[in-house]
Design an enzyme around this catalytic site. Structure first.
Site, PDB file in Angstrom:
ATOM      1  N   ASN A   1      -2.302   4.890  16.617  1.00  0.00           N
ATOM      2  CA  ASN A   1      -3.423   4.474  15.760  1.00  0.00           C
ATOM      3  C   ASN A   1      -3.764   3.003  15.889  1.00  0.00           C
ATOM      4  O   ASN A   1      -4.532   2.473  15.091  1.00  0.00           O
ATOM      5  CB  ASN A   1      -3.053   4.749  14.293  1.00  0.00           C
ATOM      6  CG  ASN A   1      -2.983   6.226  14.001  1.00  0.00           C
ATOM      7  OD1 ASN A   1      -3.894   6.966  14.334  1.00  0.00           O
ATOM      8  ND2 ASN A   1      -1.888   6.669  13.414  1.00  0.00           N
TER       9      ASN A   1
ATOM     10  N   CYS B   1       6.714  -4.328  15.379  1.00  0.00           N
ATOM     11  CA  CYS B   1       6.376  -3.315  16.396  1.00  0.00           C
ATOM     12  C   CYS B   1       4.927  -3.574  16.823  1.00  0.00           C
ATOM     13  O   CYS B   1       4.057  -3.815  15.979  1.00  0.00           O
ATOM     14  CB  CYS B   1       6.513  -1.914  15.824  1.00  0.00           C
ATOM     15  SG  CYS B   1       8.185  -1.529  15.272  1.00  0.00           S
TER      16      CYS B   1
ATOM     17  N   CYS C   1       3.406   8.910   0.878  1.00  0.00           N
ATOM     18  CA  CYS C   1       3.976   7.973   1.851  1.00  0.00           C
ATOM     19  C   CYS C   1       4.139   6.625   1.132  1.00  0.00           C
ATOM     20  O   CYS C   1       3.149   6.023   0.706  1.00  0.00           O
ATOM     21  CB  CYS C   1       3.025   7.870   3.045  1.00  0.00           C
ATOM     22  SG  CYS C   1       3.589   6.702   4.276  1.00  0.00           S
TER      23      CYS C   1
ATOM     24  N   CYS D   1      -0.583   6.330  10.101  1.00  0.00           N
ATOM     25  CA  CYS D   1       0.696   5.757  10.504  1.00  0.00           C
ATOM     26  C   CYS D   1       0.514   4.434  11.272  1.00  0.00           C
ATOM     27  O   CYS D   1      -0.224   4.376  12.248  1.00  0.00           O
ATOM     28  CB  CYS D   1       1.340   6.798  11.410  1.00  0.00           C
ATOM     29  SG  CYS D   1       3.035   6.531  11.680  1.00  0.00           S
TER      30      CYS D   1
ATOM     31  N   CYS E   1       6.796  -6.358   6.944  1.00  0.00           N
ATOM     32  CA  CYS E   1       7.927  -5.902   7.761  1.00  0.00           C
ATOM     33  C   CYS E   1       8.210  -6.955   8.822  1.00  0.00           C
ATOM     34  O   CYS E   1       7.289  -7.538   9.394  1.00  0.00           O
ATOM     35  CB  CYS E   1       7.587  -4.571   8.429  1.00  0.00           C
ATOM     36  SG  CYS E   1       8.960  -3.917   9.382  1.00  0.00           S
TER      37      CYS E   1
ATOM     38  N   CYS F   1       1.776  -1.718  15.399  1.00  0.00           N
ATOM     39  CA  CYS F   1       1.739  -1.509  13.947  1.00  0.00           C
ATOM     40  C   CYS F   1       1.120  -2.706  13.219  1.00  0.00           C
ATOM     41  O   CYS F   1       1.511  -3.853  13.429  1.00  0.00           O
ATOM     42  CB  CYS F   1       3.155  -1.273  13.446  1.00  0.00           C
ATOM     43  SG  CYS F   1       3.277  -1.231  11.650  1.00  0.00           S
TER      44      CYS F   1
ATOM     45  N   GLU G   1       0.834  -1.200   0.000  1.00  0.00           N
ATOM     46  CA  GLU G   1       0.000   0.000   0.000  1.00  0.00           C
ATOM     47  C   GLU G   1       0.873   1.256   0.000  1.00  0.00           C
ATOM     48  O   GLU G   1       2.008   1.219   0.480  1.00  0.00           O
ATOM     49  CB  GLU G   1      -0.915   0.012   1.232  1.00  0.00           C
ATOM     50  CG  GLU G   1      -1.976  -1.085   1.182  1.00  0.00           C
ATOM     51  CD  GLU G   1      -2.994  -0.980   2.311  1.00  0.00           C
ATOM     52  OE1 GLU G   1      -4.175  -1.233   2.031  1.00  0.00           O
ATOM     53  OE2 GLU G   1      -2.624  -0.668   3.463  1.00  0.00           O
TER      54      GLU G   1
END
Ligand code: SF4
Length: 365
Positions: A296, A122, A111, A338, A118, A125, A98
């Site tokens: 978020n 984290c 962005c 984010c 990944c 996330c 994305e």
């Protein structure tokens, strides 16, 4: 350089300097490279059919040998107030990524992603939940920008590597893509308005400093005490805060540039006076800008700080001489903010960082 699964060369993987010898291999004179590069980055051609500075036979030859597009738009989602647009792309091998456009006043930020998923896991996330599937090639990074440029309402003012992935674990391709985007004969994007972010791969920050790359650096700090950082960012077990801050000092002494610290605020976890005081201590003598972002995460274990606390935290840092910006939540409702990017790769879950990987990475980065 990769070829797509149609076995054509993917010319976006080539820098301008690499385009010249490549066109010679097709029997063209090297000066044709300039016309071809301009066609790719000024005319934004998706193939060479309309590159009228070349004869039809040369255009046919190029179209036969190379491709300029491997990303396919699968979905485009626009936020309610139309200030955020999220794109889901399918890559040549079927994996998905994305990217996001964010409009804020005169600022238009692209962005972009540097990896499929990944590995760093984290805890706040969503991308981390995908695990790591593969690095993006420099061309796949560049192509996100080219395609979004054609979709955007206004030209981009900033490009940030804050989409999927840890950019410093794909440093070679991230740097190559950044140089291509900034090439004065092509898109000519401002070097300092390209920001490479990291969750704190300390040795790679040093490497970036040594490379002399003219781009900006953002460090996702997110915790100022080691224990909590390790809890929310497992990479901190490998590269602890003291090592990270030393690499930031090294970066600044070498590049003479300031860094940006990104800090997501999690209610009562990292937003107390103690945290703010430690933040001041950690950033003493570091020319920096601090971006504060409400967390978020969907996970109820990581709720965002209240608006009042965020403002208090910002004022506290500001009163002690730190340039501090509170970032508004943008695109939260379309999962474009984010830490919210996620592409469902047919339930394929990639590698996540494990103790073994960490030990290995420590030796290889
Ligand atoms: S915050 Fe960045 S480094 Fe951490 S898991 Fe998400 S994409 Fe990876």
């Amino acid at each position: 350089m990769q070829t797509n699964n149609l076995t054509k060369k993917y010319l976006l993987d080539y820098s301008r300097e690499e385009v010249y010898p490549f066109v010679q291999t097709l029997g063209m004179e090297s000066y044709r490279g300039d016309q071809i590069f301009k066609g790719m980055y000024v005319q934004l051609l998706s193939d060479f059919t309309n590159l009228t500075t070349l004869s039809r036979s040369l255009r046919d030859k190029l179209n036969h040998a190379v491709t300029l597009r491997t990303l396919q738009l699968k979905e485009q989602t626009i936020s309610v107030n139309e200030d955020t647009v999220k794109f889901l792309w399918s890559l040549h091998d079927g994996l998905k990524i994305e990217s996001v456009i964010i409009y804020k006043g005169k600022r238009v930020t692209f962005c972009i992603s540097s990896q499929v998923g990944c590995a760093l896991d984290c805890k706040f996330c969503t991308t981390g939940k995908m695990g790591f599937l593969r690095n993006l090639s420099s061309g796949e990074i560049v192509e996100q920008v080219l395609l979004m440029k054609q979709k955007a309402k206004r030209p981009a003012t900033n490009i940030v590597f804050m989409g999927m992935g840890e950019p410093l674990l794909n440093l070679k391709n991230v740097l190559k893509a950044s140089y291509i985007l900034a090439d004065p004969e092509g898109l000519a994007f401002s070097q300092k308005r390209i920001t490479i972010s990291t969750s704190g791969i300390a040795p790679a920050i040093r490497k970036l400093a040594d490379s002399g790359a003219p781009f900006s650096l953002a460090v996702s700090l997110n915790a100022v005490f080691e224990e909590f950082r390790k809890k929310i960012m497992p990479i901190s077990k490998n590269f602890p805060l003291n090592l990270l801050m030393k690499s930031v000092h090294y970066y600044i002494s070498k590049t003479k540039k300031r860094v940006t610290f990104e800090y997501i605020l999690i209610r009562k976890k990292n937003d107390t006076k103690e945290d703010a005081d430690q933040f001041i201590k950690l950033t003493r003598d570091i020319p920096c800008k601090i971006n504060l972002i409400p967390c978020n995460s969907d996970d109820p274990a990581y709720p965002p700080s209240t608006t009042e606390t965020i403002q208090w935290f910002a004022d506290y840092l500001h009163d002690r001489g730190r340039t501090t910006i509170v970032r508004q939540r943008k695109g939260w409702e379309i999962k474009a903010a984010c830490g919210q990017l996620y592409a469902n790769n047919e339930t394929k879950i990639g590698k996540k960082i494990s103790d073994n990987m960490r030990k290995k990475d420590k030796n290889t980065i």
